[in-house]
Design a protein around this motif. Structure first.
Motif, PDB file in Angstrom:
ATOM      1  N   SER A   3       0.611  -1.032  -0.320  1.00 22.61           N
ATOM      2  CA  SER A   3       0.450  -0.135   0.151  1.00 22.61           C
ATOM      3  C   SER A   3       0.633   1.373  -0.054  1.00 22.61           C
ATOM      4  O   SER A   3       0.798   2.315  -0.043  1.00 22.61           O
ATOM      5  N   THR A   4       2.081   1.528   0.337  1.00 19.88           N
ATOM      6  CA  THR A   4       3.242   2.286   0.459  1.00 19.88           C
ATOM      7  C   THR A   4       4.533   1.998   0.400  1.00 19.88           C
ATOM      8  O   THR A   4       4.757   1.451   0.603  1.00 19.88           O
ATOM      9  N   PRO A  10       4.321   8.097   4.344  1.00 16.80           N
ATOM     10  CA  PRO A  10       3.345   8.013   3.727  1.00 16.80           C
ATOM     11  C   PRO A  10       2.257   9.104   4.125  1.00 16.80           C
ATOM     12  O   PRO A  10       3.562  10.049   4.771  1.00 16.80           O
ATOM     13  N   TRP A  12       0.195  11.440   5.488  1.00 16.10           N
ATOM     14  CA  TRP A  12      -1.105  11.750   6.651  1.00 16.10           C
ATOM     15  C   TRP A  12      -2.078  12.158   6.957  1.00 16.10           C
ATOM     16  O   TRP A  12      -2.214  13.226   5.601  1.00 16.10           O
ATOM     17  N   LEU A  13      -3.125  11.844   6.954  1.00 11.21           N
ATOM     18  CA  LEU A  13      -4.637  12.538   7.277  1.00 11.21           C
ATOM     19  C   LEU A  13      -3.813  13.622   7.942  1.00 11.21           C
ATOM     20  O   LEU A  13      -3.751  13.861   8.657  1.00 11.21           O
ATOM     21  N   TRP A  21     -12.596  10.910  10.149  1.00 10.97           N
ATOM     22  CA  TRP A  21     -13.271   9.722   9.352  1.00 10.97           C
ATOM     23  C   TRP A  21     -13.080   9.403  11.185  1.00 10.97           C
ATOM     24  O   TRP A  21     -13.534   8.180  11.220  1.00 10.97           O
TER      25      TRP A  21
ATOM     26  N   ALA B 121       0.508   2.021  10.708  1.00 16.65           N
ATOM     27  CA  ALA B 121       0.097   2.565  10.767  1.00 16.65           C
ATOM     28  C   ALA B 121       0.471   2.985   8.992  1.00 16.65           C
ATOM     29  O   ALA B 121      -0.860   3.632   8.613  1.00 16.65           O
ATOM     30  N   PRO B 122       1.370   3.325   8.803  1.00 14.74           N
ATOM     31  CA  PRO B 122       1.731   3.093   7.388  1.00 14.74           C
ATOM     32  C   PRO B 122       0.894   2.644   6.676  1.00 14.74           C
ATOM     33  O   PRO B 122      -0.434   3.647   5.560  1.00 14.74           O
ATOM     34  N   GLY B 123       0.648   1.639   6.253  1.00 14.16           N
ATOM     35  CA  GLY B 123      -0.498   0.667   5.393  1.00 14.16           C
ATOM     36  C   GLY B 123      -1.240   0.958   5.986  1.00 14.16           C
ATOM     37  O   GLY B 123      -2.678   0.666   4.711  1.00 14.16           O
ATOM     38  N   VAL B 125      -3.164   3.570   6.863  1.00  8.73           N
ATOM     39  CA  VAL B 125      -4.069   4.838   6.284  1.00  8.73           C
ATOM     40  C   VAL B 125      -3.566   5.508   4.616  1.00  8.73           C
ATOM     41  O   VAL B 125      -4.863   5.819   4.821  1.00  8.73           O
ATOM     42  N   ALA B 126      -2.630   4.131   4.715  1.00  7.33           N
ATOM     43  CA  ALA B 126      -2.809   3.761   2.891  1.00  7.33           C
ATOM     44  C   ALA B 126      -3.808   4.088   2.030  1.00  7.33           C
ATOM     45  O   ALA B 126      -5.094   4.081   1.854  1.00  7.33           O
ATOM     46  N   VAL B 128      -7.222   3.641   4.679  1.00 12.35           N
ATOM     47  CA  VAL B 128      -8.120   4.298   4.520  1.00 12.35           C
ATOM     48  C   VAL B 128      -8.198   5.319   3.445  1.00 12.35           C
ATOM     49  O   VAL B 128      -9.738   5.730   2.941  1.00 12.35           O
ATOM     50  N   ARG B 129      -7.204   6.087   3.473  1.00 17.81           N
ATOM     51  CA  ARG B 129      -7.139   7.695   1.671  1.00 17.81           C
ATOM     52  C   ARG B 129      -7.453   6.263   0.885  1.00 17.81           C
ATOM     53  O   ARG B 129      -8.823   7.241  -0.059  1.00 17.81           O
ATOM     54  N   ILE B 133     -11.725   8.358   2.372  1.00 11.77           N
ATOM     55  CA  ILE B 133     -10.721   9.754   1.517  1.00 11.77           C
ATOM     56  C   ILE B 133     -10.230  10.146   0.473  1.00 11.77           C
ATOM     57  O   ILE B 133     -11.006  11.361   0.044  1.00 11.77           O
TER      58      ILE B 133
END
Lengths: 161, 161
Positions: A3-4, A10, A12-13, A21, B121-123, B125-126, B128-129, B133
């Motif tokens: 995903s990243t 990455p 971030w939001l 969210w 977190a990175p994976g 958040v990615a 969710v984005r 988002i």
DNA sequence: ACACCTTCGTTCGAATTTGAACAACAGGAG
DNA sequence: CTCCTGTTGTTCAAATTCGAACGAAGGTGT
């Protein structure tokens, strides 16, 4: 594909994205909690069971194939098997074998099932209205429907892929 | 007070309202499903466990009282007890007794917990984005945040009442 | 007809969730 | 201090959920 890309920071939001969210997650949890309680107390049904009745009721002959129903409910097949069995014991749903496919099973709404739904629906809808629908403006509802509809559509796509 | 006065026909949801409600429920289920899978596969954490780490990480000393944490997570106290125990076994969270209240228990993020969150977190958040988002416009996000924020706020109010 | 791959629904075991009951304590009113 | 009420976190049994594995068919190409 990860995903990243490893090594890159990455995205971030930001504040607004995070608010959207968190709002979504929180509202979802709180709503489910409330609806679950109300349905169980007033009708002896879980939200899942209620939704099964709704989808069957909306279907052509009050019946749907198990797999199709599971997809509409967004639940696992095994989970549906369990809940249909529960509803069967309550006499609200029956199983019929499919004529064109020996493996196939139709979940079918019984008369009692229709009656149970007719009795449970008003209270449930009233609460959905009170907690969500009537809290939002017409415009907010339109945006929500369009946005989340699109989100759902995309999720359904590469879910099958 | 009954949600609907007996005898009067309830106000059903019209087309737009139904679309918003169905969209919300469907998107919520599909999203949870996806996030659950991704987190479990990539980090060995459930969504619930991930959220516990997030809330602890955001708290003053990386620690929160059990009850307070349960409220933030919108989960039952017993459910939290269970998950904190799991996280404790993994070494990601510890328990500390509260100085000012013998009954009180602080859930506290360990160094390993912080590291696990940093890695997961990175994976998360990615995704969710990608799924939510980035699918929506800036305006849609703003409306969603405002609307669902209001919904959540109201739900939290008479939940305590 | 044959092999091969997919689909259907269920079963199974493991993990999770919940509400009720509980024991221990906190915080006042009298 | 003493009773009373509310809070705190846990334990418990019951219900639910999921994914993997499964047997049984369907469907296709050869």
């Amino acid at each position: 594909m990860p995903s990243t890309p490893p090594g890159s920071e990455p995205r971030w939001l930001d504040h607004d994205e995070m608010a959207a969210w968190r709002g979504f997650v929180t509202a979802s949890n709180l709503l489910n909690r409330r609806l679950e309680r109300q349905l169980k107390e007033d009708s002896g049904l879980s939200h899942t069971q209620y939704e099964i009745l709704v989808h069957l009721s909306a279907a052509p002959a009050g019946s749907l194939r198990m797999t199709e129903l599971a997809e509409k409910l967004v639940t696992s097949k095994s989970g549906l098997t369990y809940q249909v069995t529960q509803l069967e014991r309550m006499g609200l749903v029956g199983r019929r074998s499919c004529p064109s496919d020996v493996r196939g099973v139709f979940a079918e709404l019984t008369d009692e099932g229709r009656e149970a739904l007719r009795q449970a629906a008003p209270g449930h809808v009233a609460l959905v209205r009170e907690l969500l629908i009537d809290v939002l403006t017409r415009e907010q509802l339109a945006v929500l429907a369009a946005g989340l509809g699109e989100v759902s559509a995309r999720l359904r796509l590469d879910d099958g892929a």
